[in-house]
Design a protein around this motif. Structure first.
Motif, PDB file in Angstrom:
ATOM      1  N   THR A  14      63.816  37.431  86.596  1.00  0.00           N
ATOM      2  CA  THR A  14      64.223  38.566  85.769  1.00  0.00           C
ATOM      3  C   THR A  14      65.422  38.193  84.901  1.00  0.00           C
ATOM      4  OG1 THR A  14      63.406  40.148  87.404  1.00  0.00           O
ATOM      5  CG2 THR A  14      64.992  40.967  85.804  1.00  0.00           C
TER       6      THR A  14
ATOM      7  N   TRP B  92      64.023  36.215  82.206  1.00  0.00           N
ATOM      8  CA  TRP B  92      63.270  37.145  81.376  1.00  0.00           C
ATOM      9  C   TRP B  92      64.199  37.895  80.417  1.00  0.00           C
ATOM     10  CZ3 TRP B  92      59.561  41.155  84.093  1.00  0.00           C
ATOM     11  CH2 TRP B  92      58.651  41.643  83.155  1.00  0.00           C
ATOM     12  N   GLY B  93      65.335  38.353  80.938  1.00  0.00           N
ATOM     13  CA  GLY B  93      66.272  39.098  80.114  1.00  0.00           C
ATOM     14  C   GLY B  93      66.836  38.282  78.967  1.00  0.00           C
TER      15      GLY B  93
ATOM     16  N   THR C 212      65.290  36.263  77.147  1.00  0.00           N
ATOM     17  CA  THR C 212      64.322  36.070  76.067  1.00  0.00           C
ATOM     18  C   THR C 212      64.460  37.106  74.957  1.00  0.00           C
ATOM     19  OG1 THR C 212      62.618  37.417  77.167  1.00  0.00           O
ATOM     20  CG2 THR C 212      62.696  35.064  77.698  1.00  0.00           C
TER      21      THR C 212
ATOM     22  N   ILE D 114      57.724  32.187  84.866  1.00  0.00           N
ATOM     23  CA  ILE D 114      57.851  33.603  85.199  1.00  0.00           C
ATOM     24  C   ILE D 114      56.555  34.148  85.791  1.00  0.00           C
ATOM     25  CG2 ILE D 114      58.083  35.910  84.185  1.00  0.00           C
ATOM     26  CD1 ILE D 114      60.144  34.709  82.243  1.00  0.00           C
TER      27      ILE D 114
ATOM     28  N   TYR E  59      62.689  44.187  88.280  1.00  0.00           N
ATOM     29  CA  TYR E  59      62.485  43.886  86.869  1.00  0.00           C
ATOM     30  C   TYR E  59      63.345  44.760  85.959  1.00  0.00           C
ATOM     31  CZ  TYR E  59      58.252  41.526  88.573  1.00  0.00           C
ATOM     32  OH  TYR E  59      57.362  40.722  89.233  1.00  0.00           O
ATOM     33  N   SER E  60      63.768  45.910  86.467  1.00  0.00           N
ATOM     34  CA  SER E  60      64.587  46.804  85.643  1.00  0.00           C
ATOM     35  C   SER E  60      65.958  46.213  85.346  1.00  0.00           C
ATOM     36  CB  SER E  60      64.753  48.162  86.340  1.00  0.00           C
ATOM     37  OG  SER E  60      65.541  48.050  87.513  1.00  0.00           O
TER      38      SER E  60
ATOM     39  N   GLU F 192      66.312  43.508  83.843  1.00  0.00           N
ATOM     40  CA  GLU F 192      66.137  42.670  82.653  1.00  0.00           C
ATOM     41  C   GLU F 192      67.172  42.946  81.565  1.00  0.00           C
ATOM     42  OE1 GLU F 192      62.792  41.959  79.141  1.00  0.00           O
ATOM     43  OE2 GLU F 192      62.417  43.316  80.810  1.00  0.00           O
TER      44      GLU F 192
ATOM     45  N   TRP G  37      70.670  41.458  82.421  1.00  0.00           N
ATOM     46  CA  TRP G  37      70.792  40.027  82.148  1.00  0.00           C
ATOM     47  C   TRP G  37      70.793  39.758  80.645  1.00  0.00           C
ATOM     48  CZ3 TRP G  37      72.422  37.484  86.120  1.00  0.00           C
ATOM     49  CH2 TRP G  37      72.039  37.886  87.410  1.00  0.00           C
ATOM     50  N   GLY G  38      70.016  40.546  79.905  1.00  0.00           N
ATOM     51  CA  GLY G  38      70.032  40.407  78.460  1.00  0.00           C
ATOM     52  C   GLY G  38      71.402  40.709  77.884  1.00  0.00           C
TER      53      GLY G  38
END
Length: 322
Positions: free
Chosen positions: A23, A26-27, A29, A230, A250-251, A253, A256-257
């Motif tokens: 995650t 993922w964030g 990206t 992933i 996953y929330s 994300e 981390w973004g």
């Protein structure tokens, strides 16, 4: 005399830690995709990204090709279609709206997964999971900020809003197929299928090929490798983590973004910090599992001496222990 007080246990498995790690990747990206959209169209980028991911998975897991059955092909095609549609619409939205607005709208998939699972699969989530979902979603609202709430719905917002449905469907499909398919085989199929679906959408949307540039090629290749990692991790870990609990993880994300954006020079307001804490709290709350008092447990089992107590039923979406 045994204590009658309820006890709470907390544990994070290695599967959940793996989902937390991907995650974070993922964030990161969000920022990369936003930059790439200045040089290419969304569907070409999604197609190239996932074809690269599929080819990488073939190179790494080529031995799994011999074990691919019709079951993996069907499951991989369904998951790949959800991935292509979800990522394609979200990428299209990122080309015209700020990342904070995109994060807010995309957050609708957080409560959407348990609700769809409840409505479609008739699997009601645990009470603490619902509390964790609500807490995490409230955190996402703080991360987006008040401006995201009052923004009007343009083409980018509508595309991102629609993307939450296939994103939620992807998580549910992975949870439904995880215990019945070969994880590596279905990962290869779903990544290649997502890439092909992305390319197939180009003539339907009138998107042309972009001019050759490292500005979209390098991000697509890098994200392709990351997508392979992933998706493989999701297929492996969700054998042991329910779709609802996976959604809570996953929330994180956008959290981390936000961290990646801060390292890139963005200023992080106090609302983002509060939102990040709420999302983390949602993950922790979803892991709390209150136990019944021992007396109540004895009454539930009927105080039957010599007979073992029944195992607790698996959480909604979680495969039964074998």
């Amino acid at each position: 005399m045994p204590s009658t007080r309820s006890r709470v246990r907390f544990a994070v498995s290695r599967y959940e830690l793996a989902l937390i790690a991907i995650t974070a990747l993922w964030g990161a990206t969000f920022f990369v995709v936003h930059l790439a959209m200045q040089h290419t169209g969304p569907w070409f980028f999604v197609g190239l990204r996932f074809v690269v991911a599929g080819l990488v998975s073939v190179l790494v897991f080529h031995r799994s090709l011999a074990r691919i059955r019709w079951r993996e092909l069907g499951a991989g095609a369904a998951i790949g279609a959800a991935i292509a549609l979800g990522y394609g619409l979200q990428t299209a939205g990122l080309a015209s709206i700020p990342s904070s607005t995109s994060a807010f709208i995309t957050a609708f998939y957080v409560p959407l997964v348990p609700l769809l699972q409840w409505l479609v699969l008739r699997r009601p989530p645990r009470r603490m999971t619902l509390v964790g979902v609500a807490c995490a979603f409230a955190g996402l609202l703080f991360i987006a900020g008040p401006s995201a709430i009052t923004v009007g719905l343009g083409a980018g917002e509508i595309a991102t809003l629609i993307s939450t449905v296939p994103i939620a469907a992807e998580i549910i499909l992975i949870g439904a197929f995880a215990s019945r398919v070969d994880a590596r085989g279905v990962t290869i199929v779903q990544l290649l299928a997502a890439g092909l679906f992305g390319f197939a959408a180009m003539p339907l949307t009138g998107e042309a090929l972009p001019a050759p540039s490292w500005d979209w090629l390098l991000p697509a290749v890098a994200l392709g490798v990351a997508s392979c990692l992933i998706q493989l991790t999701m297929n492996w870990a969700q054998r042991h983590v329910s779709p609802t609990k996976a959604t809570i993880i996953y929330s994180g994300e956008p959290v981390w973004g936000g961290i990646v954006g801060r390292l890139a020079g963005d200023r992080m307001p106090w609302t983002t910090i509060v939102g990040a804490l709420l999302v983390v709290a949602g993950v922790l709350v979803s892991e709390l599992r209150p136990r019944r008092p021992e007396r109540e447990d004895a009454q539930v089992t009927g105080d039957t001496a010599g007979l073992p107590a029944a195992e607790p039923a698996p959480e909604a979406g979680e495969p039964a222990r074998r």
